[in-house]
Design a protein around this motif. Structure first.
Motif, PDB file in Angstrom:
ATOM      1  N   ASP A 198       1.355  14.271  16.748  1.00 16.17           N
ATOM      2  CA  ASP A 198       2.632  13.592  16.510  1.00 16.17           C
ATOM      3  C   ASP A 198       2.573  12.333  17.354  1.00 16.17           C
ATOM      4  O   ASP A 198       2.785  12.383  18.560  1.00 16.17           O
ATOM      5  N   ILE A 199       2.237  11.221  16.727  1.00 17.71           N
ATOM      6  CA  ILE A 199       1.967   9.994  17.471  1.00 17.71           C
ATOM      7  C   ILE A 199       2.876   8.860  16.999  1.00 17.71           C
ATOM      8  O   ILE A 199       2.989   8.613  15.804  1.00 17.71           O
ATOM      9  N   ALA A 200       3.506   8.203  17.960  1.00 16.26           N
ATOM     10  CA  ALA A 200       4.252   6.983  17.672  1.00 16.26           C
ATOM     11  C   ALA A 200       3.341   5.804  18.018  1.00 16.26           C
ATOM     12  O   ALA A 200       2.692   5.809  19.059  1.00 16.26           O
ATOM     13  N   VAL A 201       3.276   4.836  17.136  1.00 18.45           N
ATOM     14  CA  VAL A 201       2.427   3.659  17.349  1.00 18.45           C
ATOM     15  C   VAL A 201       3.264   2.399  17.167  1.00 18.45           C
ATOM     16  O   VAL A 201       4.314   2.437  16.525  1.00 18.45           O
ATOM     17  N   PRO A 202       2.805   1.270  17.698  1.00 12.79           N
ATOM     18  CA  PRO A 202       3.522   0.019  17.435  1.00 12.79           C
ATOM     19  C   PRO A 202       3.551  -0.266  15.930  1.00 12.79           C
ATOM     20  O   PRO A 202       2.634   0.120  15.193  1.00 12.79           O
ATOM     21  N   HIS A 203       4.590  -0.931  15.466  1.00 10.25           N
ATOM     22  CA  HIS A 203       4.726  -1.226  14.036  1.00 10.25           C
ATOM     23  C   HIS A 203       3.462  -1.876  13.470  1.00 10.25           C
ATOM     24  O   HIS A 203       3.031  -1.531  12.369  1.00 10.25           O
ATOM     25  N   ALA A 204       2.875  -2.790  14.223  1.00 12.54           N
ATOM     26  CA  ALA A 204       1.697  -3.509  13.724  1.00 12.54           C
ATOM     27  C   ALA A 204       0.494  -2.589  13.513  1.00 12.54           C
ATOM     28  O   ALA A 204      -0.389  -2.894  12.723  1.00 12.54           O
ATOM     29  N   ALA A 205       0.466  -1.435  14.192  1.00  7.61           N
ATOM     30  CA  ALA A 205      -0.666  -0.516  14.083  1.00  7.61           C
ATOM     31  C   ALA A 205      -0.380   0.670  13.165  1.00  7.61           C
ATOM     32  O   ALA A 205      -1.260   1.507  12.957  1.00  7.61           O
ATOM     33  N   PHE A 206       0.816   0.730  12.591  1.00  6.23           N
ATOM     34  CA  PHE A 206       1.199   1.901  11.800  1.00  6.23           C
ATOM     35  C   PHE A 206       0.264   2.134  10.617  1.00  6.23           C
ATOM     36  O   PHE A 206      -0.231   3.233  10.399  1.00  6.23           O
TER      37      PHE A 206
ATOM     38  N   PRO B 213       7.871   3.831  14.288  1.00  5.08           N
ATOM     39  CA  PRO B 213       6.866   4.318  13.344  1.00  5.08           C
ATOM     40  C   PRO B 213       6.130   5.528  13.916  1.00  5.08           C
ATOM     41  O   PRO B 213       5.556   5.462  14.987  1.00  5.08           O
ATOM     42  N   ILE B 214       6.173   6.615  13.186  1.00  6.58           N
ATOM     43  CA  ILE B 214       5.594   7.884  13.623  1.00  6.58           C
ATOM     44  C   ILE B 214       4.673   8.418  12.530  1.00  6.58           C
ATOM     45  O   ILE B 214       4.989   8.331  11.358  1.00  6.58           O
ATOM     46  N   CYS B 215       3.547   8.986  12.954  1.00  3.97           N
ATOM     47  CA  CYS B 215       2.646   9.697  12.051  1.00  3.97           C
ATOM     48  C   CYS B 215       2.445  11.095  12.598  1.00  3.97           C
ATOM     49  O   CYS B 215       2.170  11.271  13.777  1.00  3.97           O
ATOM     50  N   ILE B 216       2.595  12.072  11.732  1.00  2.00           N
ATOM     51  CA  ILE B 216       2.340  13.459  12.105  1.00  2.00           C
ATOM     52  C   ILE B 216       1.272  13.985  11.155  1.00  2.00           C
ATOM     53  O   ILE B 216       1.400  13.863   9.948  1.00  2.00           O
ATOM     54  N   LEU B 217       0.231  14.570  11.720  1.00  2.00           N
ATOM     55  CA  LEU B 217      -0.844  15.164  10.923  1.00  2.00           C
ATOM     56  C   LEU B 217      -0.925  16.630  11.284  1.00  2.00           C
ATOM     57  O   LEU B 217      -1.035  16.980  12.460  1.00  2.00           O
ATOM     58  N   ILE B 218      -0.833  17.499  10.287  1.00  2.00           N
ATOM     59  CA  ILE B 218      -0.886  18.941  10.507  1.00  2.00           C
ATOM     60  C   ILE B 218      -2.032  19.513   9.672  1.00  2.00           C
ATOM     61  O   ILE B 218      -2.059  19.354   8.461  1.00  2.00           O
ATOM     62  N   PHE B 219      -2.974  20.159  10.356  1.00  2.00           N
ATOM     63  CA  PHE B 219      -4.044  20.875   9.676  1.00  2.00           C
ATOM     64  C   PHE B 219      -3.674  22.353   9.631  1.00  2.00           C
ATOM     65  O   PHE B 219      -3.219  22.914  10.618  1.00  2.00           O
ATOM     66  N   PHE B 220      -3.905  22.988   8.485  1.00  2.00           N
ATOM     67  CA  PHE B 220      -3.673  24.414   8.334  1.00  2.00           C
ATOM     68  C   PHE B 220      -4.973  25.127   8.680  1.00  2.00           C
ATOM     69  O   PHE B 220      -5.953  25.031   7.951  1.00  2.00           O
ATOM     70  N   LEU B 221      -4.986  25.851   9.781  1.00  2.00           N
ATOM     71  CA  LEU B 221      -6.236  26.372  10.315  1.00  2.00           C
ATOM     72  C   LEU B 221      -6.803  27.561   9.551  1.00  2.00           C
ATOM     73  O   LEU B 221      -7.979  27.873   9.697  1.00  2.00           O
ATOM     74  N   LYS B 222      -6.029  28.219   8.722  1.00  2.00           N
ATOM     75  CA  LYS B 222      -6.580  29.311   7.920  1.00  2.00           C
ATOM     76  C   LYS B 222      -7.702  28.781   7.031  1.00  2.00           C
ATOM     77  O   LYS B 222      -8.661  29.478   6.736  1.00  2.00           O
ATOM     78  N   THR B 223      -7.579  27.524   6.644  1.00  2.00           N
ATOM     79  CA  THR B 223      -8.606  26.892   5.817  1.00  2.00           C
ATOM     80  C   THR B 223      -9.932  26.833   6.558  1.00  2.00           C
ATOM     81  O   THR B 223     -10.992  26.949   5.959  1.00  2.00           O
ATOM     82  N   ILE B 224      -9.894  26.673   7.882  1.00  2.00           N
ATOM     83  CA  ILE B 224     -11.124  26.598   8.670  1.00  2.00           C
ATOM     84  C   ILE B 224     -11.915  27.893   8.525  1.00  2.00           C
ATOM     85  O   ILE B 224     -13.130  27.879   8.339  1.00  2.00           O
TER      86      ILE B 224
ATOM     87  N   GLY C 123       0.764  -1.191   0.000  1.00  2.00           N
ATOM     88  CA  GLY C 123       0.000   0.000   0.000  1.00  2.00           C
ATOM     89  C   GLY C 123       0.818   1.276   0.000  1.00  2.00           C
ATOM     90  O   GLY C 123       0.258   2.342   0.065  1.00  2.00           O
ATOM     91  N   ALA C 124       2.142   1.215  -0.029  1.00  2.00           N
ATOM     92  CA  ALA C 124       2.950   2.438  -0.031  1.00  2.00           C
ATOM     93  C   ALA C 124       2.919   3.093  -1.404  1.00  2.00           C
ATOM     94  O   ALA C 124       2.760   2.428  -2.415  1.00  2.00           O
ATOM     95  N   LEU C 125       3.082   4.393  -1.415  1.00  2.00           N
ATOM     96  CA  LEU C 125       3.183   5.141  -2.660  1.00  2.00           C
ATOM     97  C   LEU C 125       4.649   5.140  -3.067  1.00  2.00           C
ATOM     98  O   LEU C 125       5.440   5.963  -2.614  1.00  2.00           O
TER      99      LEU C 125
ATOM    100  N   GLN D 157      -2.773   1.151  10.099  1.00  2.00           N
ATOM    101  CA  GLN D 157      -4.108   1.534  10.553  1.00  2.00           C
ATOM    102  C   GLN D 157      -4.128   3.012  10.970  1.00  2.00           C
ATOM    103  O   GLN D 157      -5.061   3.744  10.630  1.00  2.00           O
ATOM    104  N   MET D 158      -3.094   3.458  11.677  1.00  2.00           N
ATOM    105  CA  MET D 158      -3.030   4.853  12.097  1.00  2.00           C
ATOM    106  C   MET D 158      -2.890   5.779  10.895  1.00  2.00           C
ATOM    107  O   MET D 158      -3.563   6.805  10.797  1.00  2.00           O
TER     108      MET D 158
END
Length: 100
Positions: free
Chosen positions: A45-53, A80-91, A1-3, A55-56
């Protein structure tokens, strides 16, 4: 599933160092951009176990796409780390158009 076309493979010490630098420089550059344009952000900024990466990552992507906000996802499966950043000006734009 990777790009594959949008992924970097860290197969050498030099490549690993470049990814490490990129991982730390990207959020910094995003913050600099937001400050220079007077925008705010909401981020996780969330670190999850490899098995849950996966899904996160899928949860982040689906949440971000459904939000109608501008966003960036930085996913590092080796950490394994996922970072999600929302740009609030869009809100503000969505509220002004009555889309929220």
């Amino acid at each position: 599933g990777a790009l594959v076309d949008a992924s970097i493979l860290a197969d050498t010490p030099s490549t690993r160092e470049k990814i490490f630098e990129f991982r730390h420089r990207l959020p910094q550059r995003i913050n600099e951009f937001l400050r220079s344009t007077g925008q705010l952000k909401a981020a996780t900024d969330i670190a999850v176990p490899h098995a849950a990466f996966r899904q996160m990552y899928d949860f982040y992507r689906e949440t971000a796409q459904n939000s109608k906000l501008a966003y960036v996802i930085l996913a590092i499966s080796a950490s394994p780390i996922c970072i999600l950043i929302f740009f609030l000006k869009t809100i503000k734009k969505l509220f002004a158009r009555g889309n929220v």
